[in-house]
Design an enzyme around this catalytic site. Structure first.
Site, mmCIF file in Angstrom:
data_model
loop_
_atom_site.group_PDB
_atom_site.id
_atom_site.type_symbol
_atom_site.label_atom_id
_atom_site.label_comp_id
_atom_site.label_asym_id
_atom_site.label_seq_id
_atom_site.Cartn_x
_atom_site.Cartn_y
_atom_site.Cartn_z
ATOM 1 N N LYS A 22 -13.199 14.946 -12.309
ATOM 2 C CA LYS A 22 -14.405 14.196 -11.925
ATOM 3 C C LYS A 22 -14.650 14.697 -10.241
ATOM 4 C CE LYS A 22 -13.781 10.010 -9.871
ATOM 5 N NZ LYS A 22 -14.272 9.617 -8.443
ATOM 6 N N ASN A 23 -13.934 14.672 -9.587
ATOM 7 C CA ASN A 23 -14.098 15.052 -8.061
ATOM 8 C C ASN A 23 -14.338 16.683 -7.932
ATOM 9 O OD1 ASN A 23 -13.632 12.427 -7.544
ATOM 10 N ND2 ASN A 23 -11.740 12.601 -6.353
ATOM 11 N N CYS A 115 -16.949 0.643 1.498
ATOM 12 C CA CYS A 115 -16.538 0.721 -0.102
ATOM 13 C C CYS A 115 -15.319 -0.048 -0.002
ATOM 14 C CB CYS A 115 -16.502 1.842 -0.983
ATOM 15 S SG CYS A 115 -14.898 2.911 -0.013
ATOM 16 N N ARG A 120 -15.228 4.519 5.264
ATOM 17 C CA ARG A 120 -15.604 5.614 4.876
ATOM 18 C C ARG A 120 -16.872 6.409 5.645
ATOM 19 N NH1 ARG A 120 -14.130 6.197 -1.431
ATOM 20 N NH2 ARG A 120 -13.773 8.392 -0.875
ATOM 21 N N ASP A 303 -5.060 9.101 -4.147
ATOM 22 C CA ASP A 303 -5.442 8.867 -5.304
ATOM 23 C C ASP A 303 -4.417 8.566 -6.437
ATOM 24 O OD1 ASP A 303 -8.137 9.127 -4.474
ATOM 25 O OD2 ASP A 303 -8.634 10.652 -5.661
ATOM 26 N N ARG A 395 -15.323 4.650 -14.135
ATOM 27 C CA ARG A 395 -15.861 5.441 -13.300
ATOM 28 C C ARG A 395 -14.965 6.888 -13.119
ATOM 29 N NH1 ARG A 395 -16.070 3.556 -7.521
ATOM 30 N NH2 ARG A 395 -16.697 5.931 -7.426
HETATM 31 C C1 UD1 Z 1 -12.381 12.292 -1.645
HETATM 32 C C2 UD1 Z 1 -12.079 12.089 -3.252
HETATM 33 C C3 UD1 Z 1 -11.440 10.913 -3.133
HETATM 34 C C4 UD1 Z 1 -10.264 11.066 -2.321
HETATM 35 C C5 UD1 Z 1 -10.170 11.474 -0.810
HETATM 36 C C6 UD1 Z 1 -9.108 11.883 -0.213
HETATM 37 C C7 UD1 Z 1 -14.397 12.620 -4.227
HETATM 38 C C8 UD1 Z 1 -15.600 12.431 -4.781
HETATM 39 N N1 UD1 Z 1 -13.632 11.777 -3.792
HETATM 40 O O1 UD1 Z 1 -12.947 11.265 -1.009
HETATM 41 O O2 UD1 Z 1 -11.179 10.406 -4.636
HETATM 42 O O3 UD1 Z 1 -9.199 9.791 -2.140
HETATM 43 O O4 UD1 Z 1 -11.248 12.715 -1.044
HETATM 44 O O5 UD1 Z 1 -8.379 12.740 -0.940
HETATM 45 O O6 UD1 Z 1 -13.857 13.981 -4.158
HETATM 46 N N2 UD1 Z 1 -13.727 10.145 7.209
HETATM 47 C C9 UD1 Z 1 -14.456 9.875 8.261
HETATM 48 N N3 UD1 Z 1 -15.645 10.459 8.453
HETATM 49 C C10 UD1 Z 1 -16.164 11.585 7.718
HETATM 50 C C11 UD1 Z 1 -15.339 11.776 6.463
HETATM 51 C C12 UD1 Z 1 -14.235 11.002 6.150
HETATM 52 O O7 UD1 Z 1 -13.699 9.246 9.197
HETATM 53 O O8 UD1 Z 1 -17.288 12.022 8.005
HETATM 54 C C13 UD1 Z 1 -12.443 9.712 6.739
HETATM 55 C C14 UD1 Z 1 -12.747 8.674 5.654
HETATM 56 O O9 UD1 Z 1 -13.147 7.348 6.049
HETATM 57 C C15 UD1 Z 1 -11.130 8.384 4.895
HETATM 58 C C16 UD1 Z 1 -10.737 9.931 5.314
HETATM 59 O O10 UD1 Z 1 -11.516 10.434 6.241
HETATM 60 O O11 UD1 Z 1 -10.514 7.462 5.672
HETATM 61 C C17 UD1 Z 1 -10.787 10.961 4.199
HETATM 62 O O12 UD1 Z 1 -12.049 11.166 3.474
HETATM 63 P P1 UD1 Z 1 -12.651 12.432 2.967
HETATM 64 O O13 UD1 Z 1 -11.373 13.395 3.046
HETATM 65 O O14 UD1 Z 1 -13.786 12.786 3.477
HETATM 66 O O15 UD1 Z 1 -12.572 11.605 1.331
HETATM 67 P P2 UD1 Z 1 -13.777 11.770 0.327
HETATM 68 O O16 UD1 Z 1 -14.421 12.995 0.254
HETATM 69 O O17 UD1 Z 1 -14.598 10.604 0.826
#
Ligand code: UD1
Length: 416
Positions: A22-23, A115, A120, A303, A395
């Site tokens: 999925k990811n 969420c 996030r 995850d 999902r």
């Molecule tokens: C992706 C995965 C999710 C997984 C996560 C961490 C997908 C669709 N989802 O989520 O399943 O749990 O990686 O391995 O691939 N953050 C900020 N600012 C930003 C971006 C992120 O503060 O601009 C913080 C987020 O709030 C979170 C952390 O960084 O606490 C990790 O986020 P990120 O690595 O971006 O995860 P996702 O891409 O949202």
């Protein structure tokens, strides 16, 4: 809405096949916005988030359709607006921002809200795109981005954000000049996205390390691409074998991407062996608890945290789970406690006293992996567990009961 009724206590035995990731599918499907030609994706899981992505792609001018487990996308006249109704149901919609800016020089994407597992934000995505020349403003809850042409830049992420790395990787493929992403995410899904983009003519090196270099090209062509298998679904099946004291051959298991998970299972006493046809996870008479700290890849994946906690509840001894990626990812704890688990929360750490016999109960969770941990707990519990609100589970897992029942699970999907 449906619920799952699980009668626990049967060791799972046999072979179980992992679906496409999925990811990895989400950003790779979104990358079709960058292409000027049709593209075929193989091994795409039929999941709610993928249907949402296909719908969004249609709105953005890239009609996407399933045929079996393949998705066919035909980019045509692009439209820059990703509406709130779709973005609110799937945060990953924000991954269209980079591709839209790269192709159109404009994007209007609803700001993703909070969420269940935390705030996030997307600040790291936006500040990195600004370094490439984009300008942003917030208008009626929408991120409105504009640029003449994105230009290559040297970007160092404060945190190796997965989505941020993916958004920038896509944006940089059509930018003018070279972009260097430092402290980039090393997740296997990021590598899969980079490999897909290269198959379409992009010039990318360093994927899988923390420095990725992208030299912009004029245009990207179509291709026929097979998405990697889902490492989190595979990891969930591994825990299913362990928690039921079973013996599962996991087919199409992405072993290399699961090192941290396999190592923890071995530490707990399981046999995890690659053999012809897949990876076999086998109970060997005992299950010891362990400690887990979640980290960006190649560390232990956030995850898989909830699923391992369910396993630690029934293992012998005491273990700690520390969540360092998300601030609120312990929704499963109180539900596991309702099933008889002994777990205490102190800040971002959960203390799990194992050796408990779980008992079936009505439970529900408000996030995907938390729901998976409750299904696993239900498989190990005495009596009936009713997992409600399986909307979340659907999902991320392709009809999980249809995969688990043939290997011995007793799970029924019934209307709530
Ligand atoms: C992706 C995965 C999710 C997984 C996560 C961490 C997908 C669709 N989802 O989520 O399943 O749990 O990686 O391995 O691939 N953050 C900020 N600012 C930003 C971006 C992120 O503060 O601009 C913080 C987020 O709030 C979170 C952390 O960084 O606490 C990790 O986020 P990120 O690595 O971006 O995860 P996702 O891409 O949202």
């Amino acid at each position: 809405m449906d619920k799952l009724v699980i009668k626990g206590g049967t060791p799972l035995e046999g072979s179980i096949r992992v679906s496409g990731s999925k990811n990895a599918s989400l950003p790779i499907l979104m990358a079709s916005i960058l292409l000027e030609e049709p593209v075929i994706f193989r091994n795409v899981p039929r999941l709610r988030d993928i249907y949402t992505t296909n719908k969004l792609l249609g709105i953005l001018g890239c009609p996407a359709e399933f045929e079996g487990d393949s998705v066919y996308v035909k980019p045509c006249d692009l439209n820059p607006e990703a509406p709130y109704d779709l973005v609110k149901t799937m945060r990953a919609s924000v991954l269209c921002l980079g591709p839209l800016l790269a192709r159109l020089g404009e994007a209007r994407v609803a700001y993703p809200g909070g969420c269940a597992i935390g705030a996030r934000p997307v600040d790291l995505h936006l500040s990195a795109l600004e370094k490439m020349g984009a300008e942003f403003e917030l208008d009626s809850g929408y991120i409105v981005g504009r640029c003449k042409q994105l230009t290559g830049a040297h970007i160092r992420f404060d945190f190796p954000t997965v989505g941020g790395t993916e958004n920038l990787l896509m944006a940089a493929t059509l930018a003018k000049g070279e972009t260097v992403l430092e402290n980039a995410a090393r997740e296997p899904e990021v590598i899969d996205l980079a490999n897909f983009l290269c198959a379409c003519g992009a010039d990318i090196t360093g994927q899988g390390t923390d420095v990725i270099r992208i030299r912009g090209v004029e245009r990207l062509h179509g291709c026929d691409y097979r998405i990697m298998p889902d490492r989190i679904e595979a990891g969930t099946f591994m825990v299913a074998a362990a928690i039921t004291k079973g013996n599962l051959l996991i087919e199409d298991c992405p072993d290399d991407a699961l090192d941290a998970v396999s190592q923890k299972l071995r530490d707990m006493g399981l046999s995890v062996v690659s053999e012809e046809g897949g990876t076999r996870v086998k109970y060997q008479g005992h299950l010891e608890s362990t400690d887990i700290v979640t980290h960006p890849y190649p560390g232990f994946p956030t995850d898989m945290q909830a699923q391992f906690m369910a396993l630690m509840c029934v293992a012998d001894g005491f273990g700690m789970v520390e969540e360092t990626i998300f601030e609120n990812r312990f929704m499963h704890v109180l539900e596991l406690v309702r099933m008889g688990a002994d777990v205490r929360l102190v800040g971002r750490t959960a203390r799990v006293r194992g050796g408990r016999a779980l008992r079936g109960a009505p439970v529900m969770a408000s996030d995907l992996r938390a729901s998976a941990s409750l299904v696993l707990a239900g498989l190990a519990a005495e009596g009936e567990t009713h997992v409600q609100r399986i909307y979340h589970l659907d999902r991320g897992y392709e009809r999980i009961e249809e995969k688990l029942c043939p290997v011995g699970a007793d799970i029924q999907r019934v209307p709530e």
